[in-house]
Design a protein around this motif. Structure first.
Motif, short mmCIF file in Angstrom:
data_model
loop_
_atom_site.label_atom_id
_atom_site.label_comp_id
_atom_site.label_asym_id
_atom_site.label_seq_id
_atom_site.Cartn_x
_atom_site.Cartn_y
_atom_site.Cartn_z
N HIS A 90 -12.43 -10.25 2.03
CA HIS A 90 -13.48 -9.70 2.84
C HIS A 90 -14.30 -8.59 1.98
O HIS A 90 -13.46 -7.72 1.47
CB HIS A 90 -13.17 -9.45 4.04
CG HIS A 90 -14.23 -9.25 5.24
ND1 HIS A 90 -15.40 -8.22 5.09
CD2 HIS A 90 -14.52 -9.95 6.09
CE1 HIS A 90 -16.41 -8.53 5.96
NE2 HIS A 90 -15.60 -9.55 6.83
N THR A 92 -18.29 -6.89 -0.04
CA THR A 92 -19.34 -7.51 -1.04
C THR A 92 -19.27 -6.88 -2.05
O THR A 92 -19.06 -5.73 -2.58
CB THR A 92 -20.58 -6.94 -0.06
OG1 THR A 92 -20.67 -7.48 1.26
CG2 THR A 92 -21.89 -7.13 -0.67
N GLN A 94 -22.06 -6.34 -5.44
CA GLN A 94 -23.30 -6.48 -6.23
C GLN A 94 -23.05 -6.55 -7.61
O GLN A 94 -22.48 -5.55 -8.38
CB GLN A 94 -24.30 -5.03 -5.89
CG GLN A 94 -24.19 -4.97 -4.31
CD GLN A 94 -25.47 -5.92 -3.79
OE1 GLN A 94 -26.38 -6.64 -4.40
NE2 GLN A 94 -25.35 -6.10 -2.47
N ALA A 120 -15.74 -13.40 1.78
CA ALA A 120 -16.64 -12.28 0.77
C ALA A 120 -18.21 -12.84 0.55
O ALA A 120 -18.47 -13.95 0.82
CB ALA A 120 -15.92 -12.49 -0.52
N HIS A 121 -18.90 -11.70 0.01
CA HIS A 121 -20.27 -12.00 -0.22
C HIS A 121 -20.55 -11.34 -1.54
O HIS A 121 -20.27 -10.23 -2.12
CB HIS A 121 -21.09 -11.27 0.98
CG HIS A 121 -22.49 -11.38 0.76
ND1 HIS A 121 -23.12 -10.42 -0.34
CD2 HIS A 121 -23.14 -12.13 1.06
CE1 HIS A 121 -24.55 -10.86 -0.18
NE2 HIS A 121 -24.65 -11.89 0.59
N ILE A 122 -21.20 -12.27 -2.55
CA ILE A 122 -21.52 -11.81 -3.86
C ILE A 122 -22.68 -11.83 -4.08
O ILE A 122 -23.50 -13.23 -3.86
CB ILE A 122 -20.56 -12.75 -4.90
CG1 ILE A 122 -19.09 -12.14 -4.70
CG2 ILE A 122 -21.12 -12.11 -6.43
CD1 ILE A 122 -18.21 -12.84 -5.58
N ALA A 123 -23.57 -10.97 -4.46
CA ALA A 123 -24.92 -10.87 -4.93
C ALA A 123 -25.22 -10.81 -6.36
O ALA A 123 -24.89 -9.91 -6.94
CB ALA A 123 -26.06 -9.77 -4.06
#
Length: 302
Positions: A90, A92, A94, A120-123
């Motif tokens: 979990h 983020t 960048q 999870a979040h990937i930008a």
């Protein structure tokens, strides 16, 4: 009113007996009974009638139970998220990356990474290598990937991978019959080259000059993907990094090993003052492993 008191209340409401509730909470029966008594005292409500040693929920307890369920569900979710963060499932990231690695390779590597980390979040932001360095220095990303030589690792920068450069030819070109392409083989060929502001172009010019071959650079383009599109359109031949070659999905380009070996370094950069997310280390490891698995012999150093 404490969370442990609410947990004891919920357990008794669920299991109907202090004995089972205590087993679920991993505490003694007297401790459970004391938590319930403290809760009634703090709320100034009678929650249970004591009948022959049993606890019978009152109407007020039934009404309170619904709200306690909702509240503790939120607490349980916080605990689960904390577990996921600790287990690096979990969070983020960048990411800033140069086009050569960002246009195709990283999306595939990131997608593969997220298969086991659905929370999870990937930008991903695409910038020139120089802009990637600026973003890292400015603490505006968690990690940067740039085309940059890193002969010596530092606290905030290291080599991600080094890959061979390969010769890109139009399908059906006479040189497709060769196993390996040399500068001499490319004598007289129209060349789609990187601009002279790019380090690989300077090394290419020096290599061709050393072999006594004049490079007929009729077209220039900064992006390896676009160079491949030129070649598929019949504009000429080129030598590009293996990652750009891997990412090109057109069927009209054939890639061949190029000798003498030229290498492109991809650097991993992290900001000096921005705290590193727990996801960062496993993400970088995955990107390296993905490159080794996908590019094979084209990876020289990882």
């Amino acid at each position: 009113m404490k969370i442990r008191q609410l947990e004891a209340f919920r357990a008794v409401m669920l299991y109907q007996t202090v004995t089972l509730a205590s087993e679920m909470l991993h505490i003694s029966q007297p401790a459970t009974t004391r938590l319930l008594a403290d809760l009634e005292s703090s709320l100034r409500l009678k929650l249970f009638d004591r009948v022959k040693g049993r606890l019978i929920p009152t109407v007020e307890a039934q009404t309170l139970y619904e709200e306690v369920q909702r509240s503790l569900a939120g607490v349980d979710r916080i605990a689960r998220v904390a577990d996921e963060i600790r287990d690096m499932r979990h969070g983020t990231l960048q990411v800033a990356a140069a086009p050569a690695i960002a246009l195709s390779f990283l999306p595939h590597a990131i997608s593969d990474y997220l298969k086991t980390r659905p929370e999870a979040h990937i930008a991903l932001a695409v910038h020139s290598s120089r802009s990637v360095v600026d973003r890292v220095i400015g603490q505006r990303c968690d990690v940067g990937f740039a085309i940059l030589s890193m002969n010596h690792a530092s606290a905030h920068g290291e080599r991600l991978i080094s890959v061979r450069m390969v010769c890109a030819l139009p399908a059906g070109h006479r040189l497709c019959a060769l196993d390996t392409i040399t500068p001499t083989d490319l004598a007289g060929e129209r060349f789609v080259a990187h601009p002279r502001s790019v380090e690989s172009r300077l090394r290419m010019d020096a290599l061709f000059a050393a072999h006594g071959v004049e490079m007929k650079a009729q077209m220039e383009c900064q992006l390896g993907h676009a160079i491949c599109a030129f070649i598929e359109a019949g504009a000429g031949v080129s030598v590009i990094d293996a990652i750009s070659a891997w990412g090109y999905r057109g069927s009209g380009v054939v890639f061949k090993p190029f000798e003498p070996s030229l290498v492109t370094d991809f650097a991993l950069l992290t900001p000096s003052q921005r705290p590193a997310p727990l996801l960062l280390k496993p993400f970088v490891a995955h990107v390296r492993e993905f490159a080794i698995a996908e590019l094979g012999p084209a990876v020289l150093v990882a």
